[in-house]
Scaffold this active site. Structure first.
Site, PDB file in Angstrom:
ATOM      1  N   ASN A  58      46.783  48.174  -4.691  1.00  0.00           N
ATOM      2  CA  ASN A  58      46.775  47.783  -3.282  1.00  0.00           C
ATOM      3  C   ASN A  58      46.407  48.951  -2.381  1.00  0.00           C
ATOM      4  OD1 ASN A  58      47.529  45.074  -3.718  1.00  0.00           O
ATOM      5  ND2 ASN A  58      49.700  45.623  -3.805  1.00  0.00           N
ATOM      6  N   HIS A  82      60.403  33.895   5.257  1.00  0.00           N
ATOM      7  CA  HIS A  82      60.880  35.254   5.478  1.00  0.00           C
ATOM      8  C   HIS A  82      62.389  35.349   5.301  1.00  0.00           C
ATOM      9  CE1 HIS A  82      57.147  36.029   8.191  1.00  0.00           C
ATOM     10  NE2 HIS A  82      56.897  36.285   6.925  1.00  0.00           N
ATOM     11  N   THR A 136      46.900  55.664  -4.950  1.00  0.00           N
ATOM     12  CA  THR A 136      46.235  55.484  -6.243  1.00  0.00           C
ATOM     13  C   THR A 136      46.550  54.148  -6.906  1.00  0.00           C
ATOM     14  OG1 THR A 136      48.039  56.682  -7.338  1.00  0.00           O
ATOM     15  CG2 THR A 136      46.106  57.962  -6.695  1.00  0.00           C
ATOM     16  N   GLU A 170      56.778  44.033   0.745  1.00  0.00           N
ATOM     17  CA  GLU A 170      57.706  42.909   0.880  1.00  0.00           C
ATOM     18  C   GLU A 170      58.773  43.001  -0.206  1.00  0.00           C
ATOM     19  OE1 GLU A 170      57.592  37.985   0.964  1.00  0.00           O
ATOM     20  OE2 GLU A 170      55.791  39.135   0.460  1.00  0.00           O
TER      21      GLU A 170
END
Length: 347
Positions: A69, A298, A66, A147
């Protein structure tokens, strides 16, 4: 595809699920509805396991459906043809979203829809708990896109993963996994993929898309593409994917995209060398000019203690017979040339 169409497809599949559990008296249109949604049915018949983690039979639920994204990428997955069967958002169980039933827990969603995979679009502070919930529900596959999950949270997740053998985690901090034309779990653009013969595994999301675009452009296409993520603690590594690609009959060539930090690429090189595989392998290692001790994007992309340099990784891969290109722009052409040299191109 519009949001309304996505909702319609999801609603049809939701009603088909109710039909398959004996709802024909409540839903008199079940017989015709089932034929309309045959490709998205939730049959309990066992299917052979996917060659490389996912295929057209993979039944996916979305944790965090919901949210912004979760909503957007679930719509994209439905449009692509992925069997999205449910969503999970605490305190919203019993509702529908995009035409899919929403449950309070993964265990409830799995029991009701026979989902065997999950994709997680949950904020970083809560993502580890979402992964743990999927592990406890004994899903076959969890794909975590999130992330920025705290590393001490991922240490606990790794311990849980290593304490069982049922659930595989892909990610976190990854684009996901796609078997072109069959199943898309994640945030990758589906339209650049083409069913074909190249297996792609990568620590970098955007470089994955570059490799996909190039292998599509030269007419080779992809069998399965796996983004394993760039964090130090992830669920699936190069070795896991290579072992699958080696025995997958659809995969005739392999692209490996690595970067500085850790020893994952060296481990992959050792496996390639030991396996004696005849499938051509092309690799690219990002971070050749990275200064030691500085993180490059990263969390896992850092050279420390003299280990994890691009030079060491390239040497290991070259020694294993891998074609290492110096630019990501050459991945597709290098693979095509290897196919030509080995007579693998179909006339």
């Amino acid at each position: 595809m519009s949001r309304q169409v996505a909702r319609l497809i999801g609603s049809l599949s939701s009603k088909a699920r109710r039909c398959s559990t004996g709802g024909s008296e409540v839903f008199p249109s079940c017989q015709s509805l089932t034929s309309l949604t045959q490709s998205r049915s939730f049959a309990s018949d066992p299917h052979p396991p996917a060659a490389v983690f996912v295929d057209k039979n993979t039944r996916v639920l979305c944790q965090g459906i919901t949210g912004k994204n979760g909503t957007f990428h679930t719509e994209q997955a439905i449009e692509y043809g992925t069997k999205m069967v449910a969503g999970v958002t605490p305190k919203k169980g019993g509702t529908e979203h995009l035409g899919l039933p929403v449950f309070n827990s993964v265990a409830e969603a799995k029991a009701d829809t026979k989902a065997n995979a999950s994709v997680i679009y949950v904020p970083a502070p809560f993502a580890a708990a979402a992964i743990m919930e999927g592990i406890e529900a004994e899903l076959d596959l969890i794909v975590c896109i999130t992330e920025g999950i705290p590393q001490h949270d991922m240490v606990r997740v790794k311990h849980a993963l290593n304490s069982q053998s049922k659930t595989r985690l892909i990610g976190p901090n990854c684009p996901g996994i796609i078997k072109p034309g069959e199943c898309k779990i994640g945030i990758m653009p589906g339209y650049i993929h083409k069913p074909g013969k190249i297996g792609i595994v990568s620590r970098s999301g955007t470089l994955t898309y570059e490799a996909v675009f190039q292998t599509t452009a030269v007419g080779l296409g992809q069998s399965t593409c796996v983004g394993i993520g760039g964090d130090p603690f992830n669920g699936t590594n190069f070795v896991d994917c290579l072992e699958k690609f080696f025995v997958d009959p659809q995969t005739e060539g392999i692209v490996l995209i690595g970067e500085i930090g850790g020893t994952a690429e060296e481990d992959a090189a050792a496996l390639i060398k030991a396996s004696g595989t005849e499938k051509p392998v092309v690799a690219f290692i990002a971070g050749l000019t990275a200064p030691p001790g500085r993180r490059m994007g990263h969390a896992g992309a850092i050279v420390s203690g003299g280990k994890g340099t691009a030079q060491d990784k390239i040497k290991s891969l070259n020694d294993a017979g891998v074609k290492v290109v110096e630019s990501p722009a050459k991945i597709g052409s290098a693979m095509y040339e290897l196919f030509q040299e080995r007579g693998l191109l179909k006339q």
